[in-house]
Design an enzyme around this catalytic site. Structure first.
Site, PDB file in Angstrom:
ATOM      1  N   ARG A   1       0.824  -1.219   0.000  1.00 28.54           N
ATOM      2  CA  ARG A   1       0.000   0.000   0.000  1.00 28.54           C
ATOM      3  C   ARG A   1       0.854   1.264   0.000  1.00 28.54           C
ATOM      4  O   ARG A   1       0.373   2.347  -0.287  1.00 28.54           O
ATOM      5  CB  ARG A   1      -0.920   0.009   1.237  1.00 28.54           C
ATOM      6  CG  ARG A   1      -1.979  -1.062   1.188  1.00 28.54           C
ATOM      7  CD  ARG A   1      -2.752  -1.151   2.483  1.00 28.54           C
ATOM      8  NE  ARG A   1      -1.929  -1.695   3.567  1.00 28.54           N
ATOM      9  CZ  ARG A   1      -2.399  -2.107   4.732  1.00 28.54           C
ATOM     10  NH1 ARG A   1      -3.694  -2.038   4.975  1.00 28.54           N
ATOM     11  NH2 ARG A   1      -1.602  -2.593   5.658  1.00 28.54           N
TER      12      ARG A   1
ATOM     13  N   TYR B   1     -14.982 -13.504 -10.034  1.00 28.70           N
ATOM     14  CA  TYR B   1     -15.998 -12.457  -9.864  1.00 28.70           C
ATOM     15  C   TYR B   1     -15.467 -11.077 -10.260  1.00 28.70           C
ATOM     16  O   TYR B   1     -16.154 -10.077 -10.072  1.00 28.70           O
ATOM     17  CB  TYR B   1     -16.626 -12.482  -8.469  1.00 28.70           C
ATOM     18  CG  TYR B   1     -15.695 -12.349  -7.276  1.00 28.70           C
ATOM     19  CD1 TYR B   1     -15.000 -11.174  -7.035  1.00 28.70           C
ATOM     20  CD2 TYR B   1     -15.561 -13.390  -6.366  1.00 28.70           C
ATOM     21  CE1 TYR B   1     -14.174 -11.035  -5.929  1.00 28.70           C
ATOM     22  CE2 TYR B   1     -14.736 -13.267  -5.253  1.00 28.70           C
ATOM     23  CZ  TYR B   1     -14.045 -12.080  -5.039  1.00 28.70           C
ATOM     24  OH  TYR B   1     -13.231 -11.940  -3.952  1.00 28.70           O
TER      25      TYR B   1
HETATM   26  C1  HXC Z   1     -16.096  -6.340   8.461  1.00 26.39           C
HETATM   27  C2  HXC Z   1     -13.844  -5.829   8.747  1.00 26.39           C
HETATM   28  C3  HXC Z   1     -13.511  -7.220   8.772  1.00 26.39           C
HETATM   29  C4  HXC Z   1     -14.587  -8.168   8.641  1.00 26.39           C
HETATM   30  C5  HXC Z   1     -11.689  -6.063   9.033  1.00 26.39           C
HETATM   31  N1  HXC Z   1     -12.683  -5.173   8.909  1.00 26.39           N
HETATM   32  N2  HXC Z   1     -12.171  -7.331   8.945  1.00 26.39           N
HETATM   33  N3  HXC Z   1     -15.112  -5.402   8.586  1.00 26.39           N
HETATM   34  N4  HXC Z   1     -15.846  -7.671   8.481  1.00 26.39           N
HETATM   35  N5  HXC Z   1     -14.356  -9.479   8.656  1.00 26.39           N
HETATM   36  C6  HXC Z   1     -12.582  -3.710   8.968  1.00 26.39           C
HETATM   37  C7  HXC Z   1     -12.044  -3.237  10.319  1.00 26.39           C
HETATM   38  O1  HXC Z   1     -13.072  -3.135  11.306  1.00 26.39           O
HETATM   39  C8  HXC Z   1     -11.482  -1.865   9.930  1.00 26.39           C
HETATM   40  O2  HXC Z   1     -12.487  -0.901   9.787  1.00 26.39           O
HETATM   41  C9  HXC Z   1     -10.936  -2.095   8.520  1.00 26.39           C
HETATM   42  O3  HXC Z   1     -11.623  -3.244   8.017  1.00 26.39           O
HETATM   43  C10 HXC Z   1      -9.446  -2.367   8.499  1.00 26.39           C
HETATM   44  O4  HXC Z   1      -9.185  -3.431   9.412  1.00 26.39           O
HETATM   45  P1  HXC Z   1      -7.700  -3.748   9.933  1.00 26.39           P
HETATM   46  O5  HXC Z   1      -7.750  -5.019  10.692  1.00 26.39           O
HETATM   47  O6  HXC Z   1      -7.133  -2.536  10.606  1.00 26.39           O
HETATM   48  O7  HXC Z   1      -6.946  -3.884   8.523  1.00 26.39           O
HETATM   49  P2  HXC Z   1      -5.539  -4.433   8.149  1.00 26.39           P
HETATM   50  O8  HXC Z   1      -4.735  -4.756   9.384  1.00 26.39           O
HETATM   51  O9  HXC Z   1      -4.983  -3.486   7.172  1.00 26.39           O
HETATM   52  O10 HXC Z   1      -5.861  -5.865   7.462  1.00 26.39           O
HETATM   53  C11 HXC Z   1      -6.424  -5.950   6.187  1.00 26.39           C
HETATM   54  C12 HXC Z   1      -7.493  -7.042   6.118  1.00 26.39           C
HETATM   55  C13 HXC Z   1      -7.010  -8.390   6.716  1.00 26.39           C
HETATM   56  C14 HXC Z   1      -7.910  -7.165   4.641  1.00 26.39           C
HETATM   57  C15 HXC Z   1      -8.730  -6.580   6.920  1.00 26.39           C
HETATM   58  O11 HXC Z   1      -8.009  -9.382   6.618  1.00 26.39           O
HETATM   59  C16 HXC Z   1      -5.746  -8.882   6.051  1.00 26.39           C
HETATM   60  O12 HXC Z   1      -4.628  -8.511   6.446  1.00 26.39           O
HETATM   61  N6  HXC Z   1      -5.856  -9.741   5.018  1.00 26.39           N
HETATM   62  C17 HXC Z   1      -4.715 -10.256   4.248  1.00 26.39           C
HETATM   63  C18 HXC Z   1      -4.875 -11.664   3.813  1.00 26.39           C
HETATM   64  C19 HXC Z   1      -6.192 -12.018   3.139  1.00 26.39           C
HETATM   65  O13 HXC Z   1      -7.180 -11.299   3.297  1.00 26.39           O
HETATM   66  N7  HXC Z   1      -6.197 -13.152   2.462  1.00 26.39           N
HETATM   67  C20 HXC Z   1      -7.387 -13.642   1.781  1.00 26.39           C
HETATM   68  C21 HXC Z   1      -7.269 -13.448   0.327  1.00 26.39           C
HETATM   69  S1  HXC Z   1      -8.349 -14.573  -0.388  1.00 26.39           S
HETATM   70  P3  HXC Z   1     -12.810   0.219  10.941  1.00 26.39           P
HETATM   71  O14 HXC Z   1     -13.838   1.118  10.322  1.00 26.39           O
HETATM   72  O15 HXC Z   1     -13.314  -0.566  12.121  1.00 26.39           O
HETATM   73  O16 HXC Z   1     -11.520   0.929  11.233  1.00 26.39           O
HETATM   74  C22 HXC Z   1      -9.097 -13.976  -1.722  1.00 26.39           C
HETATM   75  C23 HXC Z   1      -9.930 -15.065  -2.408  1.00 26.39           C
HETATM   76  C24 HXC Z   1     -10.979 -14.573  -3.319  1.00 26.39           C
HETATM   77  O17 HXC Z   1      -8.978 -12.849  -2.083  1.00 26.39           O
HETATM   78  C25 HXC Z   1     -11.856 -15.618  -3.977  1.00 26.39           C
HETATM   79  C26 HXC Z   1     -12.178 -16.880  -3.258  1.00 26.39           C
HETATM   80  C27 HXC Z   1     -12.930 -17.890  -4.078  1.00 26.39           C
HETATM   81  P1  NAP Z   2      -3.259 -15.513   1.495  1.00 28.24           P
HETATM   82  O1  NAP Z   2      -2.358 -16.651   1.822  1.00 28.24           O
HETATM   83  O2  NAP Z   2      -3.952 -14.810   2.608  1.00 28.24           O
HETATM   84  O3  NAP Z   2      -2.427 -14.482   0.612  1.00 28.24           O
HETATM   85  C1  NAP Z   2      -2.487 -13.109   0.699  1.00 28.24           C
HETATM   86  C2  NAP Z   2      -1.081 -12.578   0.824  1.00 28.24           C
HETATM   87  O4  NAP Z   2      -1.092 -11.160   0.668  1.00 28.24           O
HETATM   88  C3  NAP Z   2      -0.440 -12.890   2.182  1.00 28.24           C
HETATM   89  O5  NAP Z   2       0.813 -13.506   1.969  1.00 28.24           O
HETATM   90  C4  NAP Z   2      -0.232 -11.511   2.808  1.00 28.24           C
HETATM   91  O6  NAP Z   2       0.992 -11.496   3.547  1.00 28.24           O
HETATM   92  C5  NAP Z   2      -0.160 -10.615   1.575  1.00 28.24           C
HETATM   93  N1  NAP Z   2      -0.560  -9.243   1.874  1.00 28.24           N
HETATM   94  C6  NAP Z   2      -1.732  -8.817   2.386  1.00 28.24           C
HETATM   95  N2  NAP Z   2      -1.712  -7.492   2.565  1.00 28.24           N
HETATM   96  C7  NAP Z   2      -0.498  -7.061   2.132  1.00 28.24           C
HETATM   97  C8  NAP Z   2       0.125  -5.795   2.053  1.00 28.24           C
HETATM   98  N3  NAP Z   2      -0.511  -4.687   2.438  1.00 28.24           N
HETATM   99  N4  NAP Z   2       1.386  -5.718   1.547  1.00 28.24           N
HETATM  100  C9  NAP Z   2       2.023  -6.834   1.148  1.00 28.24           C
HETATM  101  N5  NAP Z   2       1.484  -8.059   1.201  1.00 28.24           N
HETATM  102  C10 NAP Z   2       0.240  -8.170   1.693  1.00 28.24           C
HETATM  103  O7  NAP Z   2      -4.416 -15.963   0.484  1.00 28.24           O
HETATM  104  P2  NAP Z   2      -4.394 -16.801  -0.893  1.00 28.24           P
HETATM  105  O8  NAP Z   2      -5.634 -17.595  -0.905  1.00 28.24           O
HETATM  106  O9  NAP Z   2      -3.087 -17.472  -1.095  1.00 28.24           O
HETATM  107  O10 NAP Z   2      -4.563 -15.634  -1.965  1.00 28.24           O
HETATM  108  C11 NAP Z   2      -3.546 -15.336  -2.920  1.00 28.24           C
HETATM  109  C12 NAP Z   2      -4.153 -14.637  -4.122  1.00 28.24           C
HETATM  110  O11 NAP Z   2      -5.070 -15.503  -4.788  1.00 28.24           O
HETATM  111  C13 NAP Z   2      -4.945 -13.382  -3.795  1.00 28.24           C
HETATM  112  O12 NAP Z   2      -4.758 -12.418  -4.811  1.00 28.24           O
HETATM  113  C14 NAP Z   2      -6.382 -13.869  -3.808  1.00 28.24           C
HETATM  114  O13 NAP Z   2      -7.305 -12.839  -4.066  1.00 28.24           O
HETATM  115  C15 NAP Z   2      -6.295 -14.843  -4.969  1.00 28.24           C
HETATM  116  N6  NAP Z   2      -7.369 -15.830  -4.987  1.00 28.24           N
HETATM  117  C16 NAP Z   2      -7.383 -16.832  -4.077  1.00 28.24           C
HETATM  118  C17 NAP Z   2      -8.389 -17.776  -4.144  1.00 28.24           C
HETATM  119  C18 NAP Z   2      -8.453 -18.924  -3.183  1.00 28.24           C
HETATM  120  O14 NAP Z   2      -9.416 -19.689  -3.240  1.00 28.24           O
HETATM  121  N7  NAP Z   2      -7.468 -19.125  -2.339  1.00 28.24           N
HETATM  122  C19 NAP Z   2      -9.378 -17.680  -5.141  1.00 28.24           C
HETATM  123  C20 NAP Z   2      -9.339 -16.626  -6.039  1.00 28.24           C
HETATM  124  C21 NAP Z   2      -8.303 -15.703  -5.968  1.00 28.24           C
HETATM  125  P3  NAP Z   2       1.236 -10.608   4.868  1.00 28.24           P
HETATM  126  O15 NAP Z   2       0.053 -10.825   5.763  1.00 28.24           O
HETATM  127  O16 NAP Z   2       2.540 -11.127   5.390  1.00 28.24           O
HETATM  128  O17 NAP Z   2       1.339  -9.197   4.397  1.00 28.24           O
END
Ligand code: HXC
Ligand code: NAP
Length: 283
Positions: A68, A148
């Protein structure tokens, strides 16, 4: 699937490379000869995957970076280029996502996902793209989106908006940067079990079983399947593929087809329906 080491001599950056699908791509690229830099926020995830790369006999680098923040991305690109040489491959895999009714989203919740997925992908693409253009080396950029990205999806609004933007970025830059021999492609995965996705999107077993029923192939994806596809798209084997988004989902996204729900009927019932509408044989 591949002969020899098709990625030998290449330096790759994989964002979110310490966990999940990013980790699987990193290990596969290393097996295929690439020097692999993995980058994300949590150093402990990166170090564990780096050890696995090294154990395979590969060369890797773990660089902490929050995608970011553009200044951190620029510093990451410089560190990788200084230590592993010019970068030819970028995989924008880092993402954030969670299941939530849209009326419960705060502006900060929306922004937290969009700034990782859309802004983060732009930051890395911009910094690495400028590096590739300056080096006149060409390159390959691969964006991980979702099915999606073009359909939208309920309950993952920020991710759907951001991935649609990344798909537009893929197609826009494929055209604009073709002249620099930079190819820009995407992969749209269906469900692949990873701890990161499952804990945020598939929080109980019943949901998982329902999800599986919607997949014509009847199963979730295996990481090696996605890692091989990614390897192909960043290798010279796919030199004429540019601006494409390859779906790897066992046919899941096509399940919206008008009569697809009939696939759940027993064969006898289908035969009965077909017989009802069939015209009598002409003699
Ligand atoms: C509602 C939520 C929430 C939830 C967080 N927030 N989780 N709101 N439901 N489950 C809100 C918080 O209240 C806060 O808002 C804001 O989001 C930011 O939250 P933080 O925890 O401070 O954010 P941050 O530490 O930056 O973490 C980002 C994150 C977290 C996206 C929320 O989940 C993360 O780090 N994710 C990284 C890994 C990840 O998501 N992997 C999955 C990818 S899978 P407020 O207003 O309270 O401040 C994928 C697959 C797609 O993409 C397709 C599958 C088939
Ligand atoms: P995941 O393991 O949670 O991967 C997400 C990665 O993003 C983590 O390694 C996380 O590492 C990194 N990340 C998150 N915020 C970041 C930030 N601000 N800066 C740098 N790195 C950051 O989930 P995954 O399932 O393997 O997903 C990988 C990719 O596949 C994603 O683009 C997801 O949308 C896509 N995808 C997954 C699925 C599925 O079924 N798994 C389906 C469709 C698409 P840190 O927390 O260490 O930062």
């Amino acid at each position: 699937m591949f002969e020899g080491k098709p990625l030998a001599g290449q330096t790759a950056v994989i964002t979110g490379g310490g966990t999940g699908l990013g980790r699987s791509m990193a290990l596969r690229f290393a097996e295929l000869g690439a020097k692999v830099a993995i980058t994300s926020r949590k150093q402990e995830n990166l170090e564990a995957t780096l050890q696995e790369i090294t154990a395979l006999g590969g060369t890797g680098l773990a660089v902490g970076c929050d995608v970011r923040d553009y200044a951190q991305v620029e510093a990451m690109v410089k560190t990788v280029a200084d230590q592993l040489g010019p970068i030819q491959i970028l995989v924008n895999n880092a993402a954030g996502n969670f299941l939530a009714p849209s009326e419960m989203l705060s502006p900060n919740a929306f922004n937290s996902v969009v700034s990782i997925v859309l802004n983060g992908t732009f930051h890395c693409t911009s910094a690495v793209g400028k590096h590739m253009i300056a080096n006149e080396s060409g390159g390959r950029i691969l964006n991980i989106v979702t099915t999606y990205a073009w359909m939208g999806s309920a309950f993952v609004l920020p991710s759907a908006c951001a991935k649609a933007g990344v798909l537009a970025m893929t197609r826009s830059l494929a055209v604009e940067w073709g002249k620099y021999k930079i190819r820009v492609n995407a992969i749209a995965p269906g469900p692949f079990p990873t701890p990161g996705a499952w804990e945020r999107l598939m929080p109980d077993k019943a949901l998982e079983e329902e999800a599986k029923k919607r997949i014509p192939s009847g199963r979730f994806g295996e990481h090696i399947e996605l890692a091989n596809l990614a390897s192909y798209l960043v290798s010279n084997y796919s030199d004429y593929i540019n601006g494409e988004c390859v779906v790897i989902d066992g046919g899941e996204w096509l399940m919206g087809g008008e009569f697809n729900h009939l696939t759940t009927l027993p064969w006898e019932r289908l035969a009965e329906l077909a017989a009802k509408i069939r015209p009598p044989k002409k003699s």
